[in-house]
Design an enzyme around this catalytic site. Structure first.
Site, PDB file in Angstrom:
ATOM      1  N   SER A  28     -63.186  55.142 -39.157  1.00  0.00           N
ATOM      2  CA  SER A  28     -61.957  56.105 -38.909  1.00  0.00           C
ATOM      3  C   SER A  28     -60.969  54.720 -39.670  1.00  0.00           C
ATOM      4  O   SER A  28     -59.851  55.275 -38.959  1.00  0.00           O
ATOM      5  CB  SER A  28     -61.479  56.050 -37.113  1.00  0.00           C
ATOM      6  N   ASN A 116     -61.029  53.185 -25.932  1.00  0.00           N
ATOM      7  CA  ASN A 116     -60.399  54.073 -25.110  1.00  0.00           C
ATOM      8  C   ASN A 116     -58.444  53.737 -24.457  1.00  0.00           C
ATOM      9  O   ASN A 116     -57.839  54.644 -25.082  1.00  0.00           O
ATOM     10  CB  ASN A 116     -61.302  54.432 -23.760  1.00  0.00           C
ATOM     11  N   HIS A 162     -27.808  88.625 -40.394  1.00  0.00           N
ATOM     12  CA  HIS A 162     -28.676  89.079 -40.809  1.00  0.00           C
ATOM     13  C   HIS A 162     -28.427  89.617 -42.868  1.00  0.00           C
ATOM     14  O   HIS A 162     -28.455  90.157 -43.008  1.00  0.00           O
ATOM     15  CB  HIS A 162     -28.628  91.655 -40.460  1.00  0.00           C
ATOM     16  N   SER A 283     -37.046  71.793 -66.159  1.00  0.00           N
ATOM     17  CA  SER A 283     -38.771  73.194 -66.366  1.00  0.00           C
ATOM     18  C   SER A 283     -39.405  72.015 -67.416  1.00  0.00           C
ATOM     19  O   SER A 283     -38.829  71.713 -68.139  1.00  0.00           O
ATOM     20  CB  SER A 283     -38.424  74.051 -66.782  1.00  0.00           C
ATOM     21  N   LYS A 289     -33.569  74.966 -67.329  1.00  0.00           N
ATOM     22  CA  LYS A 289     -33.501  75.388 -65.932  1.00  0.00           C
ATOM     23  C   LYS A 289     -32.895  73.759 -65.244  1.00  0.00           C
ATOM     24  O   LYS A 289     -33.092  72.768 -65.743  1.00  0.00           O
ATOM     25  CB  LYS A 289     -35.035  75.345 -65.453  1.00  0.00           C
ATOM     26  N   GLU A 296     -36.548  72.686 -51.843  1.00  0.00           N
ATOM     27  CA  GLU A 296     -37.883  73.961 -52.019  1.00  0.00           C
ATOM     28  C   GLU A 296     -39.195  73.333 -51.150  1.00  0.00           C
ATOM     29  O   GLU A 296     -40.007  73.348 -50.801  1.00  0.00           O
ATOM     30  CB  GLU A 296     -38.745  73.506 -53.213  1.00  0.00           C
ATOM     31  N   TYR A 323     -62.217  60.324 -22.166  1.00  0.00           N
ATOM     32  CA  TYR A 323     -61.969  60.451 -23.523  1.00  0.00           C
ATOM     33  C   TYR A 323     -63.090  61.325 -24.246  1.00  0.00           C
ATOM     34  O   TYR A 323     -64.446  60.826 -23.920  1.00  0.00           O
ATOM     35  CB  TYR A 323     -62.423  59.034 -24.052  1.00  0.00           C
ATOM     36  N   LYS A 331     -54.982  60.986 -34.733  1.00  0.00           N
ATOM     37  CA  LYS A 331     -53.784  59.959 -35.498  1.00  0.00           C
ATOM     38  C   LYS A 331     -53.604  60.736 -36.912  1.00  0.00           C
ATOM     39  O   LYS A 331     -52.367  60.286 -37.346  1.00  0.00           O
ATOM     40  CB  LYS A 331     -55.084  58.537 -36.075  1.00  0.00           C
TER      41      LYS A 331
HETATM   42  N1  ARG Z   1     -61.702  54.380 -33.451  1.00  0.00           N
HETATM   43  C1  ARG Z   1     -62.011  55.750 -31.836  1.00  0.00           C
HETATM   44  C2  ARG Z   1     -60.116  56.769 -31.710  1.00  0.00           C
HETATM   45  O1  ARG Z   1     -59.759  56.659 -32.705  1.00  0.00           O
HETATM   46  C3  ARG Z   1     -61.038  55.043 -30.808  1.00  0.00           C
HETATM   47  C4  ARG Z   1     -62.287  54.497 -29.272  1.00  0.00           C
HETATM   48  C5  ARG Z   1     -63.045  54.683 -29.485  1.00  0.00           C
HETATM   49  N2  ARG Z   1     -63.925  54.975 -28.368  1.00  0.00           N
HETATM   50  C6  ARG Z   1     -65.237  55.084 -28.348  1.00  0.00           C
HETATM   51  N3  ARG Z   1     -65.395  55.486 -26.926  1.00  0.00           N
HETATM   52  N4  ARG Z   1     -66.168  55.538 -29.343  1.00  0.00           N
HETATM   53  O2  ARG Z   1     -60.411  57.606 -30.655  1.00  0.00           O
END
Ligand code: ARG
Length: 467
Positions: A28, A116, A162, A283, A289, A296, A323, A331
């Site tokens: 991530s 977590n 309306h 355009s 245009k 939009e 968790y 995210k």
């Molecule tokens: N990248 C994880 C998230 O965004 C962080 C927490 C990871 N926790 C775990 N137990 N693997 O949630």
């Protein structure tokens, strides 16, 4: 070395490193890297709690503090960045700290916290900062609407229900009707902040910490107003994130409603407005245009923000405590919502600030479609005619006008009397756009004094929030 290998946060009980496919899926850091400065702020607060509880000496605290500050500098100037092998922002930054502090000292920082509770805290800190940026952009938009309302004071236009002509209103009243929902979006952000500014730090993985670290100290260091009450809720819930996504989508939805009108108003058939060259596009094939692309895109991006919200809600639905890795999916939707609003709002505000209103046309169309009929009915009520009868009499008058191709004020006295003896020639006193608007002095009405009140109320609100 792949994520989860010897340099990662969790490799030791595994025989071999994770498969490349797992590492690629799990990673991530390419999107959570934007939380790096909050992760370091969390670590700076965390080492104070470790020191206070006796797990670090003064020398260790000083040295870790300096090293984390150095790491922050390296992140900011780009000399430290996440690697392909880093799983997430937390792991990458621990690697960075150990590079500076060595494994002995750097390895102490992970005590009493989990990714977590870290991630649950960082996302709140990030969104709190972004909510200030978005609020500022919303305040600027309200200011532009308020200024336009003031500059175009007294111009009448058709008011619609309306999408049909209904009653004349002031253009300023219409513009301010788009400002109030935005003011409420700002209120929503303020209310949301109360819930967002509680710190999950110290909840650990799910059950709380054994080390006696003070979560209030951490919260105060992070500028948060308190701590969450339940460690499982702290690490498992994302309603604060979902609520932010909802507010963001509502902002876009509110913009999209004005956007739709702007698109229609700029058409040749309506010809209510002219878009500034700087805020419209051409355009590639049709040289004549001039397109309302910003409006939009606002309309289109509202759909995208709704998608961000519903995607996140779907992730949360049915998720057991506490968790689960699914939560990593919280995210990207809110990051997208933030990025979208921060690029959309300045463009939209600029477009609205530079709209030119075709006042003659708005005024000309204000009485069209028998939009003064309600004024006739209400005039009759003032002559003590029950509204039920007044409605019917006025309906007959409109029907007569339609058949004879006349406007309401053009009906001769005899015909008025024939429709109803209550319809004396004095009724013509209310058959002007100006008179109609002036008479709507009730609370929140379109009469000029009520519109002026709104402008000053909105100005006060903007000044108060900016202070
Ligand atoms: N990248 C994880 C998230 O965004 C962080 C927490 C990871 N926790 C775990 N137990 N693997 O949630």
């Amino acid at each position: 070395m792949s994520a989860g290998g010897a340099n990662s946060l969790w490799g030791s009980r595994f025989e071999g490193g994770p498969s490349d496919a797992l590492a690629a899926l799990s990673r991530s850091v390419h999107f959570d890297w934007r939380l790096a400065k909050y992760d370091i702020a969390g670590s700076l607060a965390h080492i104070k709690a470790l020191f206070q509880a006796g797990y670090l000496t003064t020398a260790e605290l000083d040295s870790l503090t300096r090293n984390l500050e150095e790491l922050l500098r390296r992140v900011e100037n780009g000399s430290f960045a996440a690697k392909e092998t880093d799983e997430d922002v937390h792991g990458a930054l621990e690697r960075g700290l150990i590079e500076i502090s060595g494994p002995e000292l750097g390895g102490k920082i992970r005590a009493g916290r989990s990714r977590n509770d870290q991630i649950a805290t960082l996302i709140r800190m990030y969104l709190l900062d972004q909510s200030n940026v978005i609020e500022q952009l919303l305040l600027e938009y309200i200011e532009v609407l308020t200024n336009s309302a003031e500059e175009n004071m007294g111009v009448a236009m058709p008011g619609r229900t309306h999408f049909q002509h209904a009653q004349p209103v002031l253009l300023s009243h219409h513009l301010l009707a788009h400002a109030w929902p935005v003011a409420r979006d700002i209120e929503r952000l303020h209310d949301w902040r109360k819930r967002a500014s509680l710190s999950p730090y110290g909840a650990g993985a799910l059950a709380g910490s054994t080390l006696g670290l003070d979560p209030n100290l951490v919260a105060a260091e992070l500028g948060l107003s308190g701590v969450t009450q339940n460690s499982m809720d702290a690490t498992a819930s994302r309603d604060v994130v979902a609520e932010f996504a909802f507010i963001a989508s509502l902002v876009a939805i509110n913009l999209s409603r004005f956007a739709e009108e702007i698109i229609i108003w700029a058409s040749a058939e309506f010809d209510y407005i002219k878009l500034s060259d700087a805020f419209s596009t051409g355009s590639s094939i049709m040289p004549q245009k001039k397109n309302p692309d910003i409006a939009e895109l606002a309309r289109g991006k509202a759909g995208r923000l709704i998608g961000d919200l519903t995607g996140l809600l779907a992730t949360l639905k049915g998720l057991p405590l506490s968790y689960n890795r699914d939560l990593q999916e919280d995210k990207e939707p809110v990051f997208d919502a933030v990025d979208t609003l921060t690029v959309l709002l300045p463009a939209f505000t600029g477009m609205v600030a530079t709209l030119e209103y075709n006042k003659n046309r708005l005024e000309l169309l204000a009485p069209a479609g028998f939009s003064l009929a309600t004024d006739v009915a209400e005039w009759l009520v003032k002559q003590k005619v029950p509204f039920r009868d007044a409605h019917e009499i006025t309906g007959k008058l409109v029907s007569y006008c339609e058949r004879n191709n006349l406007e309401l004020h053009q009906v001769p006295d005899v015909e008025l009397a024939e429709i109803s003896p209550k319809l004396t020639p004095e009724v013509r006193q209310v058959l002007s756009v100006d008179g109609s608007i002036r008479s709507r002095v009730g609370a929140g009405g379109t009469a000029l004094p009520r519109v002026i009140e709104q402008i000053s109320a909105l100005r006060k609100l903007v000044a108060k929030k900016e202070a």
